[in-house]
Design an enzyme around this catalytic site. Structure first.
Site, PDB file in Angstrom:
ATOM      1  N   ASP A  46       0.906  -0.851   0.252  1.00 44.20           N
ATOM      2  CA  ASP A  46       0.320  -0.070  -0.228  1.00 44.20           C
ATOM      3  C   ASP A  46       1.268   1.186  -0.466  1.00 44.20           C
ATOM      4  O   ASP A  46       2.253   1.129   0.732  1.00 44.20           O
ATOM      5  CB  ASP A  46      -0.886  -0.098   1.194  1.00 44.20           C
ATOM      6  CG  ASP A  46      -2.013   0.891   0.884  1.00 44.20           C
ATOM      7  OD1 ASP A  46      -3.133   0.194   0.618  1.00 44.20           O
ATOM      8  OD2 ASP A  46      -1.919   2.383   1.267  1.00 44.20           O
ATOM      9  N   ASN A  55     -12.464  -2.916   2.502  1.00 47.02           N
ATOM     10  CA  ASN A  55     -14.125  -2.092   2.713  1.00 47.02           C
ATOM     11  C   ASN A  55     -14.556  -0.989   1.788  1.00 47.02           C
ATOM     12  O   ASN A  55     -14.440  -1.938   0.907  1.00 47.02           O
ATOM     13  CB  ASN A  55     -13.054  -0.686   2.977  1.00 47.02           C
ATOM     14  CG  ASN A  55     -12.303  -0.235   4.335  1.00 47.02           C
ATOM     15  OD1 ASN A  55     -12.341  -0.906   5.324  1.00 47.02           O
ATOM     16  ND2 ASN A  55     -10.772  -0.107   3.553  1.00 47.02           N
ATOM     17  N   HIS A  90      -9.833  -5.605  -3.288  1.00 46.88           N
ATOM     18  CA  HIS A  90      -8.877  -5.457  -2.467  1.00 46.88           C
ATOM     19  C   HIS A  90      -9.433  -5.816  -1.177  1.00 46.88           C
ATOM     20  O   HIS A  90      -9.501  -5.477  -0.322  1.00 46.88           O
ATOM     21  CB  HIS A  90      -8.204  -3.864  -3.381  1.00 46.88           C
ATOM     22  CG  HIS A  90      -8.530  -3.010  -2.343  1.00 46.88           C
ATOM     23  ND1 HIS A  90      -9.311  -2.777  -2.765  1.00 46.88           N
ATOM     24  CD2 HIS A  90      -8.098  -2.670  -1.253  1.00 46.88           C
ATOM     25  CE1 HIS A  90      -9.691  -0.798  -2.456  1.00 46.88           C
ATOM     26  NE2 HIS A  90      -9.039  -0.986  -1.215  1.00 46.88           N
TER      27      HIS A  90
END
Ligand code: AMP
Length: 114
Positions: free
Chosen positions: A30, A87, A100
């Site tokens: 990330d 999320n 993801h």
């Protein structure tokens, strides 16, 4: 999808630190890590969110989990523990509309999440 940032990472059009790749799944670090280890595990196939994933994607979605677990071993956080997060939608703060799985670890994680 040409405009999807994660599709562009898969295609090599946007640089990223890729830590795993096969025909179905790619994982990369990330860009804004929320812990010492923060890797995103994604399907090569563009699926906007878990809402759009029908049962034909069960094996693919399961693979995201097993790849994440393998990466947790490689990253040295399997014993200390980690969190796997998807999320979905506005209240969860989904910002990128390509499924993801966040693999986050290397520090104590609070619960409930913010
Ligand atoms: P989410 O809020 O679940 O949609 O998370 C999207 C994640 O993608 C965030 O943690 C971002 O830091 C991460 N991200 C966005 N752009 C990039 C990029 N170019 N390379 C790596 N990670 C990214």
């Amino acid at each position: 999808m040409a405009e999807c940032i994660f599709c562009r990472i898969v295609a090599g059009e946007i640089p990223s630190e890729i830590v795993y790749r096969d025909d179905e799944v790619v994982a990369f670090r990330d860009i804004n890590p929320q812990g010492p280890v923060h890797v995103l595990v994604i399907p090569v196939e563009h699926i906007p969110g878990i809402r759009e994933a029908d049962p034909s994607k069960n094996a693919l979605l399961g693979k995201l989990m097993t790849v994440a677990a393998k990466l947790a071993e490689e990253e040295g956080i399997a014993d200390s523990g980690y969190r796997l997060v998807i999320n979905q939608g506005p209240d969860a703060g989904q910002a990128v509309f390509h499924i993801h799985l966040h693999l986050i670890g290397g520090r104590k994680l609070s619960w409930p999440p913010g």
